[in-house]
Design a protein around this motif. Structure first.
Motif, mmCIF file in Angstrom:
data_model
loop_
_atom_site.group_PDB
_atom_site.id
_atom_site.type_symbol
_atom_site.label_atom_id
_atom_site.label_comp_id
_atom_site.label_asym_id
_atom_site.label_seq_id
_atom_site.Cartn_x
_atom_site.Cartn_y
_atom_site.Cartn_z
ATOM 1 N N TRP A 77 -43.595 -3.162 -117.906
ATOM 2 C CA TRP A 77 -42.006 -2.918 -117.806
ATOM 3 C C TRP A 77 -42.565 -0.981 -116.782
ATOM 4 O O TRP A 77 -43.569 -0.714 -116.805
ATOM 5 N N ILE A 78 -41.385 -1.696 -116.357
ATOM 6 C CA ILE A 78 -41.220 0.596 -115.822
ATOM 7 C C ILE A 78 -41.976 0.731 -114.890
ATOM 8 O O ILE A 78 -42.771 1.827 -115.464
ATOM 9 N N ASP A 79 -42.794 -0.051 -113.905
ATOM 10 C CA ASP A 79 -43.964 -0.072 -113.268
ATOM 11 C C ASP A 79 -42.765 1.364 -112.079
ATOM 12 O O ASP A 79 -41.778 0.737 -112.273
ATOM 13 N N GLU A 80 -43.535 1.930 -112.088
ATOM 14 C CA GLU A 80 -43.234 3.205 -110.882
ATOM 15 C C GLU A 80 -42.753 2.367 -109.775
ATOM 16 O O GLU A 80 -41.345 3.096 -108.494
ATOM 17 N N TYR A 81 -43.460 1.888 -108.908
ATOM 18 C CA TYR A 81 -43.114 0.778 -107.603
ATOM 19 C C TYR A 81 -42.820 -0.518 -108.079
ATOM 20 O O TYR A 81 -42.105 -1.110 -106.602
ATOM 21 N N ASP A 82 -43.048 -1.395 -108.933
ATOM 22 C CA ASP A 82 -42.517 -2.626 -109.067
ATOM 23 C C ASP A 82 -41.448 -3.300 -108.597
ATOM 24 O O ASP A 82 -40.281 -1.727 -109.573
ATOM 25 N N HIS A 83 -40.680 -4.329 -108.560
ATOM 26 C CA HIS A 83 -39.163 -4.642 -108.501
ATOM 27 C C HIS A 83 -38.833 -4.888 -109.668
ATOM 28 O O HIS A 83 -40.526 -5.607 -110.479
ATOM 29 N N HIS A 84 -37.474 -4.056 -110.044
ATOM 30 C CA HIS A 84 -37.548 -4.186 -111.048
ATOM 31 C C HIS A 84 -37.238 -5.695 -111.920
ATOM 32 O O HIS A 84 -37.336 -6.157 -113.420
ATOM 33 N N CYS A 85 -37.166 -6.683 -110.707
ATOM 34 C CA CYS A 85 -36.100 -8.507 -111.256
ATOM 35 C C CYS A 85 -38.205 -8.852 -111.523
ATOM 36 O O CYS A 85 -38.399 -10.001 -112.102
ATOM 37 N N ASP A 86 -38.887 -8.280 -111.564
ATOM 38 C CA ASP A 86 -40.891 -8.744 -112.390
ATOM 39 C C ASP A 86 -41.421 -7.708 -112.831
ATOM 40 O O ASP A 86 -42.236 -8.013 -113.722
ATOM 41 N N TRP A 87 -40.235 -6.676 -113.544
ATOM 42 C CA TRP A 87 -40.018 -6.129 -115.348
ATOM 43 C C TRP A 87 -40.628 -7.654 -115.854
ATOM 44 O O TRP A 87 -39.909 -8.789 -116.364
ATOM 45 N N PRO A 100 -42.299 2.312 -125.249
ATOM 46 C CA PRO A 100 -43.428 2.306 -125.198
ATOM 47 C C PRO A 100 -44.198 1.613 -126.696
ATOM 48 O O PRO A 100 -45.779 1.678 -127.308
ATOM 49 N N GLU A 101 -43.127 1.600 -127.867
ATOM 50 C CA GLU A 101 -43.737 0.643 -128.986
ATOM 51 C C GLU A 101 -44.069 -0.365 -128.938
ATOM 52 O O GLU A 101 -43.717 -1.155 -130.047
ATOM 53 N N TRP A 102 -43.016 -1.222 -128.000
ATOM 54 C CA TRP A 102 -42.907 -2.615 -127.958
ATOM 55 C C TRP A 102 -44.552 -3.479 -128.149
ATOM 56 O O TRP A 102 -45.653 -2.734 -127.586
ATOM 57 N N THR A 103 -44.621 -4.420 -128.500
ATOM 58 C CA THR A 103 -45.811 -5.284 -128.899
ATOM 59 C C THR A 103 -46.033 -5.728 -127.345
ATOM 60 O O THR A 103 -47.382 -5.711 -126.596
ATOM 61 N N LEU A 138 -32.006 -0.512 -116.900
ATOM 62 C CA LEU A 138 -33.199 -1.197 -117.318
ATOM 63 C C LEU A 138 -34.140 -0.085 -117.157
ATOM 64 O O LEU A 138 -34.880 -0.233 -119.177
ATOM 65 N N LYS A 139 -34.546 1.073 -117.170
ATOM 66 C CA LYS A 139 -35.493 2.230 -117.159
ATOM 67 C C LYS A 139 -34.711 3.041 -118.517
ATOM 68 O O LYS A 139 -35.141 3.618 -119.067
ATOM 69 N N HIS A 140 -33.350 3.019 -118.601
ATOM 70 C CA HIS A 140 -32.784 3.524 -119.563
ATOM 71 C C HIS A 140 -32.745 2.985 -120.943
ATOM 72 O O HIS A 140 -32.928 3.296 -121.892
ATOM 73 N N PHE A 141 -32.572 1.341 -120.879
ATOM 74 C CA PHE A 141 -32.836 0.747 -121.510
ATOM 75 C C PHE A 141 -34.084 0.501 -122.535
ATOM 76 O O PHE A 141 -34.270 0.775 -123.877
ATOM 77 N N TYR A 142 -35.118 0.937 -121.517
ATOM 78 C CA TYR A 142 -36.523 0.775 -122.341
ATOM 79 C C TYR A 142 -36.558 2.076 -122.835
ATOM 80 O O TYR A 142 -37.165 1.817 -124.356
ATOM 81 N N ASP A 143 -36.435 3.072 -122.380
ATOM 82 C CA ASP A 143 -36.460 3.912 -123.002
ATOM 83 C C ASP A 143 -35.979 3.884 -124.810
ATOM 84 O O ASP A 143 -35.990 4.613 -125.499
ATOM 85 N N GLY A 144 -34.425 3.588 -124.070
ATOM 86 C CA GLY A 144 -33.519 4.068 -125.659
ATOM 87 C C GLY A 144 -34.148 3.132 -126.725
ATOM 88 O O GLY A 144 -33.853 2.827 -127.822
#
Length: 100
Positions: free
Chosen positions: A90-100, A82-85, A72-78
Motif C-alpha cells: 500500500w501507498i507506494d509513492e509512484y506505483d499505480h493504485h491498481c497495483d496496491w 500502518p497497523e495492518w498485518t 485510497l491513500k485517505h482510506f489507508y490513513d483513516g
C-alpha cells in the motif's frame, strides 16, 4: 530550502519523476509542473497528489493524480493502515493504485 514557499518548474523540459521529498517540505505550498516532458501517469509522488494543503498545477489532471489513488491513500490513513498485518504493497509513492 526550509522556507521555500513556491517552486515554479513550469515549461522546463523536465522528465523522469518528481522527487517524493518535495511532499515533505512543510513550507512548500505552490508547485508548478505543467508543460514539461514528463511521461506516463506515475511521475508525481502520492505525497504531493494527496496533500490538499499544497497547490499543484497538475493535480486536476486525473491521469497524473487519479482521484482513486488519493481516495485510497485517505482510506489507508483513516483505517490505520500502518497497523495492518499486511500493508507492504500500500501507498507506494509512484506505483499505480491498481497495483496496491
Amino acid at each position: 530550502l526550509l522556507r521555500l514557499n513556491t517552486l515554479g518548474l513550469k515549461s522546463n523540459m523536465l522528465s523522469g519523476v518528481v522527487p517524493a521529498k518535495l511532499g515533505g517540505m512543510a513550507a512548500l505550498r505552490h508547485i508548478q509542473l505543467a508543460s514539461n516532458k514528463f511521461k506516463g501517469t506515475s511521475f508525481v509522488p502520492l505525497s504531493l497528489c494527496a496533500d490538499a494543503s499544497k497547490t499543484l498545477d497538475v493535480r486536476g489532471d486525473n491521469t497524473v493524480c487519479p482521484f482513486e489513488r488519493t481516495t485510497l491513500k485517505h482510506f489507508y490513513d483513516g483505517a490505520k493502515g500502518p497497523e495492518w498485518t499486511n500493508n507492504s504493497i500500500w501507498i507506494d509513492e509512484y506505483d499505480h493504485h491498481c497495483d496496491w
